[in-house]
Each structure stands twice: as C-alpha cells, then as structure tokens.
Design an enzyme around this catalytic site. Structure first.
Site, PDB file in Angstrom:
ATOM      1  N   THR A   1      -8.717   6.415  -1.773  1.00  0.00           N
ATOM      2  CA  THR A   1     -10.061   5.847  -1.892  1.00  0.00           C
ATOM      3  C   THR A   1     -11.111   6.927  -1.629  1.00  0.00           C
ATOM      4  O   THR A   1     -12.243   6.810  -2.110  1.00  0.00           O
ATOM      5  CB  THR A   1     -10.256   4.677  -0.907  1.00  0.00           C
ATOM      6  OG1 THR A   1      -9.711   5.055   0.364  1.00  0.00           O
ATOM      7  CG2 THR A   1      -9.561   3.434  -1.393  1.00  0.00           C
TER       8      THR A   1
ATOM      9  N   HIS B   1       0.799  -1.234   0.000  1.00  0.00           N
ATOM     10  CA  HIS B   1       0.000   0.000   0.000  1.00  0.00           C
ATOM     11  C   HIS B   1       0.822   1.270   0.000  1.00  0.00           C
ATOM     12  O   HIS B   1       0.270   2.346   0.223  1.00  0.00           O
ATOM     13  CB  HIS B   1      -0.922   0.052   1.225  1.00  0.00           C
ATOM     14  CG  HIS B   1      -1.964  -1.017   1.255  1.00  0.00           C
ATOM     15  ND1 HIS B   1      -3.248  -0.818   0.799  1.00  0.00           N
ATOM     16  CD2 HIS B   1      -1.907  -2.300   1.681  1.00  0.00           C
ATOM     17  CE1 HIS B   1      -3.943  -1.935   0.958  1.00  0.00           C
ATOM     18  NE2 HIS B   1      -3.143  -2.849   1.483  1.00  0.00           N
TER      19      HIS B   1
ATOM     20  N   LYS C   1     -15.014   8.014  -3.264  1.00  0.00           N
ATOM     21  CA  LYS C   1     -16.233   8.313  -2.482  1.00  0.00           C
ATOM     22  C   LYS C   1     -16.801   9.677  -2.888  1.00  0.00           C
ATOM     23  O   LYS C   1     -18.016   9.837  -3.035  1.00  0.00           O
ATOM     24  CB  LYS C   1     -15.917   8.286  -0.982  1.00  0.00           C
ATOM     25  CG  LYS C   1     -15.490   6.906  -0.495  1.00  0.00           C
ATOM     26  CD  LYS C   1     -14.852   6.946   0.896  1.00  0.00           C
ATOM     27  CE  LYS C   1     -14.065   5.676   1.147  1.00  0.00           C
ATOM     28  NZ  LYS C   1     -13.212   5.764   2.354  1.00  0.00           N
TER      29      LYS C   1
ATOM     30  N   LYS D   1      -8.731  13.846   4.536  1.00  0.00           N
ATOM     31  CA  LYS D   1      -7.831  12.696   4.521  1.00  0.00           C
ATOM     32  C   LYS D   1      -6.814  12.904   5.631  1.00  0.00           C
ATOM     33  O   LYS D   1      -6.768  13.989   6.223  1.00  0.00           O
ATOM     34  CB  LYS D   1      -7.118  12.579   3.166  1.00  0.00           C
ATOM     35  CG  LYS D   1      -6.470  13.905   2.711  1.00  0.00           C
ATOM     36  CD  LYS D   1      -5.785  13.790   1.364  1.00  0.00           C
ATOM     37  CE  LYS D   1      -6.716  13.863   0.181  1.00  0.00           C
ATOM     38  NZ  LYS D   1      -6.851  12.623  -0.579  1.00  0.00           N
ATOM     39  N   ARG D   2      -6.007  11.883   5.945  1.00  0.00           N
ATOM     40  CA  ARG D   2      -4.948  12.077   6.925  1.00  0.00           C
ATOM     41  C   ARG D   2      -4.035  13.231   6.493  1.00  0.00           C
ATOM     42  O   ARG D   2      -3.869  13.502   5.303  1.00  0.00           O
ATOM     43  CB  ARG D   2      -4.110  10.792   7.063  1.00  0.00           C
ATOM     44  CG  ARG D   2      -4.817   9.709   7.847  1.00  0.00           C
ATOM     45  CD  ARG D   2      -5.037  10.073   9.298  1.00  0.00           C
ATOM     46  NE  ARG D   2      -3.808  10.097  10.043  1.00  0.00           N
ATOM     47  CZ  ARG D   2      -3.469   9.207  10.989  1.00  0.00           C
ATOM     48  NH1 ARG D   2      -4.302   8.222  11.310  1.00  0.00           N
ATOM     49  NH2 ARG D   2      -2.319   9.320  11.626  1.00  0.00           N
TER      50      ARG D   2
ATOM     51  N   LYS E   1       0.485  14.580   0.801  1.00  0.00           N
ATOM     52  CA  LYS E   1      -0.898  14.853   0.376  1.00  0.00           C
ATOM     53  C   LYS E   1      -1.129  16.346   0.123  1.00  0.00           C
ATOM     54  O   LYS E   1      -2.129  16.746  -0.446  1.00  0.00           O
ATOM     55  CB  LYS E   1      -1.879  14.318   1.415  1.00  0.00           C
ATOM     56  CG  LYS E   1      -1.835  12.794   1.572  1.00  0.00           C
ATOM     57  CD  LYS E   1      -2.793  12.310   2.651  1.00  0.00           C
ATOM     58  CE  LYS E   1      -2.621  10.843   3.020  1.00  0.00           C
ATOM     59  NZ  LYS E   1      -3.290   9.926   2.073  1.00  0.00           N
TER      60      LYS E   1
HETATM   61  O1  BZD Z   1      -3.777   2.686   1.782  1.00  0.00           O
HETATM   62  C1  BZD Z   1      -3.117   3.853   2.231  1.00  0.00           C
HETATM   63  C2  BZD Z   1      -2.492   4.555   1.048  1.00  0.00           C
HETATM   64  O2  BZD Z   1      -1.781   5.686   1.489  1.00  0.00           O
HETATM   65  C3  BZD Z   1      -3.619   4.972   0.103  1.00  0.00           C
HETATM   66  O3  BZD Z   1      -3.077   5.565  -1.045  1.00  0.00           O
HETATM   67  C4  BZD Z   1      -4.439   3.739  -0.288  1.00  0.00           C
HETATM   68  O4  BZD Z   1      -5.574   4.133  -1.001  1.00  0.00           O
HETATM   69  C5  BZD Z   1      -4.889   2.990   0.957  1.00  0.00           C
HETATM   70  C6  BZD Z   1      -5.607   1.699   0.626  1.00  0.00           C
HETATM   71  O5  BZD Z   1      -4.860   0.952  -0.291  1.00  0.00           O
HETATM   72  N1  BZD Z   1      -2.166   3.484   3.251  1.00  0.00           N
HETATM   73  C7  BZD Z   1      -2.530   3.536   4.538  1.00  0.00           C
HETATM   74  O6  BZD Z   1      -3.644   3.923   4.877  1.00  0.00           O
HETATM   75  N2  BZD Z   1      -1.599   3.120   5.434  1.00  0.00           N
HETATM   76  C8  BZD Z   1      -1.779   3.079   6.762  1.00  0.00           C
HETATM   77  O7  BZD Z   1      -2.794   3.489   7.291  1.00  0.00           O
HETATM   78  C9  BZD Z   1      -0.689   2.510   7.614  1.00  0.00           C
HETATM   79  C10 BZD Z   1      -0.990   2.153   8.908  1.00  0.00           C
HETATM   80  C11 BZD Z   1       0.003   1.631   9.717  1.00  0.00           C
HETATM   81  C12 BZD Z   1       1.284   1.485   9.219  1.00  0.00           C
HETATM   82  C13 BZD Z   1       1.563   1.844   7.921  1.00  0.00           C
HETATM   83  C14 BZD Z   1       0.582   2.363   7.119  1.00  0.00           C
END
Ligand code: BZD
Length: 839
Positions: free
Chosen positions: A673, A374, A677, A565-566, A571
C-alpha cells in the site's frame, strides 16, 4: 495548510456555543477553557502538550454531537452495520486528520495563532497509537476512514494494547527496540465505556446436560474469566456528519473474581488475578508474520473476538431483532485469520448460550462472516496446536471438530474415495503434529473470501487456497487494496493539494478518479513549473528535518530514492543495497564518472527476533557510514536511515520521494500500500510485477513505470529448476565486486564475518532471487538516473502518475466490499434532531 475552503459540514441551524462553534473566536475561547478545566493549567505554566490536549478536546467536542447522532441514527433506523474485526489498527495521529475531515483546518490554525501558538508544533505533540505492525493494520485504518466518508454504518473492533509497536532507535548502526508507552500522557480521543464490559472465559472443561425440553446441550465451565472493557474512539468522515466507532477492548480482572478471593481471604491471589488478566492486552506482538504457538497471542485473539461478538449480539437484541436476522443486520469482516476464531465463537454463542439449533446457527454464521487473506508466504499461515488450543478453548475445539466433520462429509460426497482431498481441506493438519488451520476455518465459515490485489487473488486460487477455490469458486473475489487520500494527500501534502485544487477543484478528495483532469495539465509548462516548485519545497522540508535530527546534509536536487516498509527478506532491501554498492564501486573505479546524484532513504522496523532483517539494517547504516563521509562519492551518493518509521514519520517521507522502491520478489508481496501512497504524491515507481504494482503500472501506463525483474511465473519456474545463485555471482563482475566488498569487511571495520550470514545466504540459498534479479534491477536503475536528467519529462511522468492513480483510493475498495460482500448501503446522518433536543 489543509483545505483552504470554509467548513461545509451540515451544521443545521447555527449553534455557536463553545463546544460546537466553528468561528475563530469561539475556537480560541474553547481552547483556553479546556486548558483551564480539562488540563487544570493556566497559560504561564502550560506546556505545549497541555495546549495540544486543550485543542484535542476542543476538536473532540465538535465531533461528539456528530458521533452521538450517528449512533442514535443507526439504532433507530435498524440499519445493516459493517463490523471490521482486526487485531491491529494504525490510525496515525487523530488531530490533523479530524481537522481535515471536519473542514476546520484554517479556522483552527488561526485560533491557535490567536492564542500565541503554532498549530504544527501542537500537532507534533500527539503520540500516535501504534497498534499494528504495518500494512495490515494501516489498511484497517484507511478502511475505517473510507467507511465513515462513504456514510456506511461501521464499527471497527480491535485490541487496546497498552504498548504498541516498539519505537526504533539506531545505536551503532543496529536497531534497538524501545517500549512504546503511548498512553503515558493520556489519550483525549478515547472514551472508556465500563458499563458495556463483557466477560470472556478461558480454559476449564465442558460438560453436557439435558435441558427442560429434553435437548442435549453443552456447558463450558471455565478455569478463568477476564473482563473486557471497551474504549471508543470516534472516526470522522470527510465533510459528512457520519462519525463511526473504533471500539478497542482492554482486559481487566472481573470484580466477581476479586470478591471470591476476598471471601477466602486470599488478597494476594486476587491482586495476582488482576495482574495476569491485564497482561492479556499489555503488548502487541511485533511480528508481521505470526510467531507460531504463543499462548498469549491466541488469548488476545479470542479475547477481542469474543468481546466483539457478545457486543454485537447485545446490540442486536437491544434492537429487538430476532437472532435469525443477525446476518441481515451485521456483516463481519475478518482481517486475515487473526480473528477467525470468531466463527467458532459465534457458533458457541448461538448454540450454547442462545440455544439456537446447529443448522440455523451455521447459516447465520456463514452469512455473516467474510474473510480477507493478506499473505502468500506459506510459513505465515496461522495454525495452532490442538493441545494448546484445547487447553485454552475446550468448547471451541469441540465446535471445530463438529464443523470439520460436517464439512468433510460434504467433501466426501463430492470427491468420492479421494482421501488426499480430505486431508488437504481438513481444518486439522494431521501431519505437523496435529494443528488447527485458521485459514481453513475462515474459508469454511465465510460466504466470501478475497485477496488484496489481482495477482494475489489469482495466486490464492492456484496456490494456498486452491482446494477451496475448486470447491467454492463463487466465494472468491478480488478486492485490490486502497489508501485514503484524505490522510495520504490532503493532510500530509498541503502544497500539492492546493496546487491540484486550484486547477481542478476539490472533488478529487472524495472522487479520486477526478484527478484525471490533471492529465492535460501535464503538457502545460507553467503548471509543470509549479509542480516542480512544490516538489522542490517538500524535498527541502525533508532535507531540513534530516539536517536537524541527524546532522546530515542532503541535496534537494538529487533523486530521493526511497524504500520505506517493514524489513523482510522478500521485500529485498538488500537488493537496493547491492545497487548502492555497485554505484560506489563505479565511482571508485572512475572518480570523474557522470552520475545523477542520489539520496537513498530507508525507513522500516525489523521484527525483534528476525536476525537477517536486523543485519540488513546494520548493512545499510554501515554502507551509509562509509559513503556519506567519503569525499570521492558523497556529492553523488548519500544514504539516510530514518529511524522509527511509523505513520507520523512516514508522513514526511511520502511527499518528498522522487522514486518509490517496490522491489519484492514477484509473487511474494500480497499487495503493498506504500506503493500507492508514493505514487499519489508524485513519485515514480521502480518495481517488480508483484502485488498491486501490476495494477498501478496498468493504471499509470507502462511507459510511466520502471519495471524490472522476473515474473511470478518465472520465479516459480526458476525455483523449480534448481536455482543456482552462485552462477550469477560467477558470471557478473559488478555483482561479484559488490558482494566481495561487503564480505571483505570494508563496511565493518575489517570484520569480514559480520555480513557473512547475509552474503553466504545469498550465494548458497537466495530464496528471494536477489541475485537473479540483480542485473535487471541495475539496468533499470541506470535508466532512472538518465531519465531524471530530463526534469521536464520526469515531471510530466509524475503528473500522469497522479492523474491516473484514482483507482487506489480506499473509497473505491470499500465501495467494492459494500456491493459484492457486505451488501450494505449508506445512511445519511442529519444533525437537526440534536439541535432541537438541545434547544
Ligand atoms: O498486508 C500486509 C501484506 O504484506 C501487504 O502486501 C498488504 O498490502 C497489506 C494489506 O493488505 N500484511 C501485513 O501487514 N501483515 C501483518 O502485519 C501481520 C501481522 C501479524 C501477523 C501476521 C501478519
């Protein structure tokens, strides 16, 4: 709200008792009954929460016989099961989703009204399980929904964190973290299964012995044992009987350890063991990229993976299947590297505990596991120091050495004399103080490896996983993410759902491509008019909510320009801020300037230790304080920071957006994602050629998407040719003015130092090329502002976005996983047997 049609789940012969019936009167009686017998309350003293619980149990009862039948069918039919291993799940509130999936939303609404209550008020009482950080955890939840809806046998395994992702408050413009005590009032959706508890070992040492047949064997003598207790939550499918299980593990002290302590008279020692054991699943790590080296994090990962694999082996042996067929019966998906230790754990269980020989065990393991990556950020790739790893999991370290040795022997044959290749592919990183590379373990131990959007998969093949791609190109495939339209359209946007369904029927809810039938309606003035009315009403709802919660008035006729988003530098929420400050400066220079009114809406959490992300939040709120009160500008610009962005709060935001901000530096966002939405709810996207944006643009048509910025290739080239952000500042007056205003202390009560780290960072480093993309972004935003003036064309574009978004259903994504990776088929669940048994 919800679906207006009547229940169409297969009920078999009519059974209208209080635990299964769907009539309004039966539901009303069941709620009253549960209030009395579950909550122990009578109406005069019952709170809204009591009624929520009574209703939740009423709905759970209706799910239960579907759930039991599902489990029974899977057992009896010896079907292949998908096991999704994820350290995070963000399912959101269960009640509303279950009402939609069961098809009883209207009946329950009326039954609740007949009890003198309001369904929306009861839905608002639910505390969501915040057991994840962001996209990765939410993706797992969308996939669980689609698996059930597609009638695929599946178990989601994870961790039952006692404290989920922190609640965010904004104080004095800064993020403050509040602990998330989500279980404090109880959780009606889970059923503990203490009888299925398993033991998990930690620490200690290994010793070898020779068994009766003279075989060399290894025994692991642990220093500590922790008990894993499963808590099961039903995951219903949409209008099908299939109800899968989300099984989350809680850590407890094993009784046997208490006994030992009691025998020695060490009562306090025993209690201490209990406390340290329970610490294991106490709290979710709130970082969306891993904090390296935290022992507790590795303990969490190993704990839930070991519990889950032991559970699978138990199920397999209960079905009296030979171990050799394990991979025919289970497909195990690794949601990133967090559960990748499972590869070594399955080897240990098979070789040490079930005494299978290594080669056979390895075939089973590779056949069973598949791995989803991811992230492209190299700093986010998980590694563990050998020292820490060996201390906690001594046997797994040996197993990883053995896996690595056999793997590198293979590599050596292919790349004779190429020692660089060996070092690059090795499971051990020998340079940075000897660390285990979890992504390498995941690649070697899996038969399939996938990225989460087309660009992301291509960049994996040429970037972080290129050596593995060269070795095993056939293992790689792309699985572009998707989201469930049940939650992200039907549940959260009933007005839009009804408008769509009235015009094209309801098939789109399960076949999202059927939204294509909307395309001709984009030219129908009366449909467009209704569409605009729906959008306007939803925007008014959000305006009302912001008015009530923040006392801030926003204009529902302005563009709702949303970035939710986070918070992360890649970002680029700060690029969005630079646009706002640029507009502000334009008005200050020319107070009469024509400008399409905009409401900038932000939402998102920053990792508690990520200082720059927190400073960007402070910048947004600070600019908001200045802008929102300034009579010269507040008729044209408003800034809202919506605190505590989570699934619940996001559900108010997506439907109301006009413009979706997807502005990451190209090549950094794996997929995204939220972009899907927003689009499903009729927002237009302003975005870069990054992640799934590229595919969304292809789907909706380039003319219906606001594109700006450098491509991933241009980003890479610019960085390689010594990027100089300062030059952009020097040559762009508007950019200079925006940055200077921020540095001047204008937004910080004269404190010129507050935002210095941010501005200096941009001027001298700017790793995410904010300044390089600034002008392109501003120009693109100007054309958005222009386009919004023509509401007819804007609406047509929005309708076409929705009509062409079908690809981004998680049903499509799950179908691809089923066909290409898991090789599993749907299993239809019938209810007759239960009815007969009951009769
Ligand atoms: O995963 C996210 C990516 O940043 C997005 O681009 C993607 O759409 C989504 C789903 O595939 N990654 C995360 O959300 N990662 C984490 O939350 C995470 C959590 C703990 C440790 C490392 C990463």
């Amino acid at each position: 709200s919800g679906q207006s049609d009547s229940m169409d789940v297969q009920t078999g012969p009519q059974i209208e008792d209080d635990r299964t019936g769907f009539s309004i009167e039966t539901l009303r009686r069941a709620i009253a009954d549960n209030l009395y017998y579950i909550q122990g309350k009578f109406p005069e003293i019952a709170t809204q929460y009591d009624y929520y619980m009574a209703l939740a149990y009423t709905v759970r009862d209706r799910i239960l016989h579907r759930w039991i039948n599902t489990v029974k069918t899977y057992r009896e039919q010896d079907v292949k099961v998908v096991c999704y291993l994820s350290a995070e799940y963000l399912p959101g509130p269960h009640l509303g989703n279950n009402l939609v999936n069961l098809g009883i939303y209207p009946q329950v609404e009326q039954a609740v009204r007949a009890s003198g209550l309001d369904l929306n008020a009861l839905l608002a009482e639910e505390e969501e399980p915040g057991l994840g950080n962001g996209g990765l955890g939410r993706l797992a939840a969308c996939y669980m929904d689609s698996l059930a809806t597609l009638e695929i046998p599946a178990i989601g395994y994870g961790i039952r964190y006692e404290y989920g992702i922190f609640d965010q408050e904004i104080r004095d413009g800064w993020q403050v973290e509040i602990t998330d005590k989500w279980l404090r009032l109880g959780n009606p959706w889970e059923i503990p299964r203490p009888e299925n508890a398993v033991d998990v070992k930690f620490g200690g040492y290994t010793e070898s012995y020779t068994d009766d047949q003279g075989h060399y064997r290894v025994r692991w003598v642990p220093h500590q044992v922790v008990k894993g207790v499963p808590y099961d939550t039903p995951i219903s499918g949409y209008r099908v009987n299939t109800t899968n299980t989300l099984r989350l593990w809680k850590a407890e002290a094993p009784e046997s350890f208490d006994f030992q302590a009691f025998n020695l008279g060490d009562y306090y020692g025993a209690v201490d063991t209990k406390i340290t054991s329970e610490n294991l699943t106490k709290v979710l790590y709130p970082n969306d990229e891993p904090i390296q080296g935290k022992q507790l994090r590795l303990e969490q990962q190993y704990f839930f993976v070991s519990c889950s694999l032991q559970n699978l082996l138990k199920i397999h042996l209960l079905r009296e299947d030979p171990l050799e067929t394990f991979a025919d019966k289970f497909a195990i998906q690794l949601n990133d590297t967090h559960p990748a230790i499972g590869i070594a754990e399955l080897m240990r269980l098979l070789v040490d505990e079930y005494l299978i020989n290594w080669e056979i065990a390895w075939d089973i393991t590779q056949e069973a596991f598949a791995f989803t990556n991811h992230t492209l950020l190299p700093e986010a790739l998980e590694t563990w120091s050998l020292e820490l790893f060996g201390r906690l999991l001594p046997r797994h370290l040996e197993i990883i050495y053995e896996i690595n040795q056999r793997f590198l022997d293979q590599v050596r044959l292919k790349y004779l004399g190429n020692t660089d290749k060996l070092a690059q592919l090795s499971l051990l990183d020998e340079r940075r103080g000897k660390r285990i590379r979890m992504a390498h373990l995941a690649c070697v131990g899996s038969h399939a490896i996938n990225g989460v959007a087309a660009l992301h998969t291509e960049l994996l093949k040429t970037g972080v996983l290129r050596d593995f791609y060269e070795l095993w190109p056939e293992k790689f495939s792309n699985k572009t993410n998707g989201v469930t339209p049940r939650r992200w359209m039907v549940l959260i946007n009933p007005r839009l759902t009804q408008l769509i369904s009235r015009n094209i029927g309801e098939s789109w809810i399960k076949q999202l491509d059927d939204l294509r039938q909307l395309a001709p309606l984009a030219n129908d003035p009366s449909f467009c008019h209704e569409w605009r009315q729906v959008k306007r009403a939803v925007k008014q709802d959000l305006a009302d909510y912001i008015q009530t919660t923040q006392g801030l008035t926003i204009n529902p006729d302005s563009i709702y320009d949303v970035q939710a988003k986070r918070f992360h530098e890649y970002k680029r929420q700060h690029l969005n801020v630079l646009h706002i400050v640029t507009l502000y400066n334009r008005i200050k220079h020319n107070p009469e300037i024509e400008m399409t009114p905009r409401t900038f809406i932000f939402g998102g959490k920053a990792a508690p230790g990520y200082r720059m992300a927190k400073l960007i939040i402070k910048l947004i709120t600070a600019v908001g304080d200045a802008v929102n009160q300034d009579p010269d500008v507040c008729d044209r610009i408003k800034i809202v920071f919506m605190p505590d962005f989570n699934v619940t709060n996001s559900q108010r935001i997506y439907p109301a957006a006009d413009l979706s901000e997807q502005i990451s530096t190209a090549g950094k966002e794996a997929s995204g994602t939220g972009n899907m939405k927003f689009s499903m709810n009729g927002a237009l996207t302003i975005g870069t050629l990054d992640g799934a944006n590229i595919e969304i643009r292809e789907a909706v048509g380039a003319e219906n998407f606001y594109l700006f910025g450098l491509t991933a290739q241009e980003v890479a080239d610019l960085k390689a040719s010594s990027y100089n952000p300062r030059a952009y500042y020097d040559s762009n007056a508007a950019l200079r003015e925006a940055l200077d205003l921020i540095s001047s202390g204008y937004f910080s009560h004269g404190d010129g130092s507050l935002f210095q780290p941010l501005v200096e960072g941009l001027l001298h480093h700017d790793p995410y090329l904010v300044l390089a993309d600034y002008q392109s972004y501003i120009d693109c935003q100007d054309s958005v502002g222009q386009a919004f003036q023509d509401q007819e064309t804007w609406t047509r574009t929005a309708i076409l976005n929705v009509a062409r978004i079908g690809k981004f259903s998680s049903d499509r994504a799950i179908r691809e996983y089923c066909q290409d990776i898991w090789h599993v088929d749907p299993v239809h669940i019938k209810l007759e047997e239960y009815v007969q048994a009951k009769a």
